[in-house]
Design a protein around this motif. Structure first.
Motif, PDB file in Angstrom:
ATOM      1  N   UNK A  27       5.987   0.350 -37.092  1.00 59.59           N
ATOM      2  CA  UNK A  27       5.454   1.687 -36.835  1.00 59.59           C
ATOM      3  C   UNK A  27       6.488   2.769 -37.108  1.00 59.59           C
ATOM      4  N   UNK A  28       5.983   3.936 -37.484  1.00 63.53           N
ATOM      5  CA  UNK A  28       6.830   5.118 -37.658  1.00 63.53           C
ATOM      6  C   UNK A  28       6.148   6.279 -36.945  1.00 63.53           C
ATOM      7  N   UNK A  51      -3.402   9.569 -34.168  1.00 64.96           N
ATOM      8  CA  UNK A  51      -2.999  10.855 -33.593  1.00 64.96           C
ATOM      9  C   UNK A  51      -2.627  10.680 -32.122  1.00 64.96           C
ATOM     10  N   UNK A  52      -1.387  10.999 -31.795  1.00 64.86           N
ATOM     11  CA  UNK A  52      -0.896  10.957 -30.417  1.00 64.86           C
ATOM     12  C   UNK A  52      -1.195  12.286 -29.738  1.00 64.86           C
ATOM     13  N   UNK A  53      -0.945  13.372 -30.465  1.00 63.49           N
ATOM     14  CA  UNK A  53      -1.176  14.717 -29.936  1.00 63.49           C
ATOM     15  C   UNK A  53      -1.480  15.634 -31.102  1.00 63.49           C
ATOM     16  N   UNK A  74      -8.424  13.740 -33.464  1.00 63.56           N
ATOM     17  CA  UNK A  74      -7.649  14.264 -32.346  1.00 63.56           C
ATOM     18  C   UNK A  74      -7.016  13.075 -31.634  1.00 63.56           C
ATOM     19  N   UNK A  75      -6.491  13.307 -30.458  1.00 66.95           N
ATOM     20  CA  UNK A  75      -5.776  12.270 -29.719  1.00 66.95           C
ATOM     21  C   UNK A  75      -6.582  10.967 -29.653  1.00 66.95           C
ATOM     22  N   UNK A  76      -5.896   9.874 -29.965  1.00 72.74           N
ATOM     23  CA  UNK A  76      -6.452   8.517 -29.913  1.00 72.74           C
ATOM     24  C   UNK A  76      -7.460   8.229 -31.012  1.00 72.74           C
ATOM     25  N   UNK A  77      -7.411   8.971 -32.112  1.00 74.57           N
ATOM     26  CA  UNK A  77      -8.263   8.702 -33.266  1.00 74.57           C
ATOM     27  C   UNK A  77      -7.369   8.389 -34.459  1.00 74.57           C
ATOM     28  N   UNK A  78      -7.901   7.585 -35.353  1.00 72.92           N
ATOM     29  CA  UNK A  78      -7.233   7.245 -36.600  1.00 72.92           C
ATOM     30  C   UNK A  78      -7.779   8.114 -37.721  1.00 72.92           C
ATOM     31  N   UNK A  79      -6.950   8.372 -38.718  1.00 69.45           N
ATOM     32  CA  UNK A  79      -7.415   9.092 -39.902  1.00 69.45           C
ATOM     33  C   UNK A  79      -6.619   8.644 -41.117  1.00 69.45           C
ATOM     34  N   UNK A 100      -0.252  21.699 -34.582  1.00 67.04           N
ATOM     35  CA  UNK A 100       0.978  20.912 -34.569  1.00 67.04           C
ATOM     36  C   UNK A 100       0.593  19.536 -34.035  1.00 67.04           C
ATOM     37  N   UNK A 101       0.992  18.498 -34.764  1.00 64.11           N
ATOM     38  CA  UNK A 101       0.450  17.161 -34.500  1.00 64.11           C
ATOM     39  C   UNK A 101       1.545  16.104 -34.523  1.00 64.11           C
ATOM     40  N   UNK A 102       1.440  15.159 -33.579  1.00 64.85           N
ATOM     41  CA  UNK A 102       2.317  13.984 -33.548  1.00 64.85           C
ATOM     42  C   UNK A 102       1.474  12.763 -33.877  1.00 64.85           C
ATOM     43  N   UNK A 103       1.972  11.937 -34.794  1.00 67.67           N
ATOM     44  CA  UNK A 103       1.238  10.750 -35.209  1.00 67.67           C
ATOM     45  C   UNK A 103       2.124   9.513 -35.171  1.00 67.67           C
ATOM     46  N   UNK A 104       1.453   8.377 -35.138  1.00 61.50           N
ATOM     47  CA  UNK A 104       2.080   7.083 -35.367  1.00 61.50           C
ATOM     48  C   UNK A 104       1.457   6.561 -36.658  1.00 61.50           C
TER      49      UNK A 104
END
Length: 189
Positions: A27-28, A51-53, A74-79, A100-104
């Protein structure tokens, strides 16, 4: 750092500590400022994003030069542009940070290896893709069956907090009408 993703995965499958360690090694994490592009048309989509945030949107430019939003995350969704991601072909879409977004991210090169090492993840993603497919089918049905006002009322009923978060032009694009029409609908009580 990756706990939101692990919590989401646990809603569908249970991973052992060893499996979580294997996943963690691939993961990154990334942060993107509002309006940053994660993918542009013509590029190959190299990652699937959790999406974390924040909020991301997937869109394309139609023949009239208008941006048409097809998906939000949004939070807890994949894209991802799944066609580009899975087949490593140039994308017809853009992925852009609506906030502004934080992702894994899981990179394409690690995807199949993860399934081999952690077969439970294949089940997890199958269930996620089934939910995504169902949501896409529902959206298409609503676009053809509901009036513009009904689409807005229905979406607002399901996601009232989300409607307040995103710019009006993005929401209008997603729902299939102009920002001016959305403004008019919002003023009608």
């Amino acid at each position: 750092m990756y706990q939101p993703l692990y919590n989401h995965i646990k809603r569908f499958v249970d991973l052992s500590d060893e499996e979580e360690e294997i996943l963690t090694s691939t993961l990154k994490s990334f942060s993107f400022k509002k309006k940053t592009f994660l993918l542009e048309q013509g590029q190959i989509c190299r990652s699937n994003y959790f999406v974390v945030k924040g909020c991301l949107r997937l869109y394309f430019i139609d023949v009239k030069g208008v941006a048409q939003t097809t998906q939000f995350a949004i939070e807890n969704w994949w894209i991802s542009d799944l066609t580009s991601f899975m087949f490593q072909k140039p994308s017809d879409f853009f992925i852009q940070a609506a906030e502004t977004t934080e992702v894994i991210a899981i990179a394409h090169q690690d995807y199949e290896k993860l399934f081999e090492r952690i077969p439970k993840l294949e089940k997890y993603f199958r269930l996620i893709f089934q939910k995504l497919h169902q949501a896409s089918q529902q959206r298409i049905m609503f676009l053809y069956s509901f009036s513009a006002e009904e689409r807005y009322r229905h979406f607002n009923g399901l996601f009232p907090e989300f409607v307040q978060r995103i710019p009006q032009y993005m929401l209008a694009s997603y729902l299939g009408f102009t920002p001016e029409f959305l403004s008019k609908i919002r003023t009608i009580k």
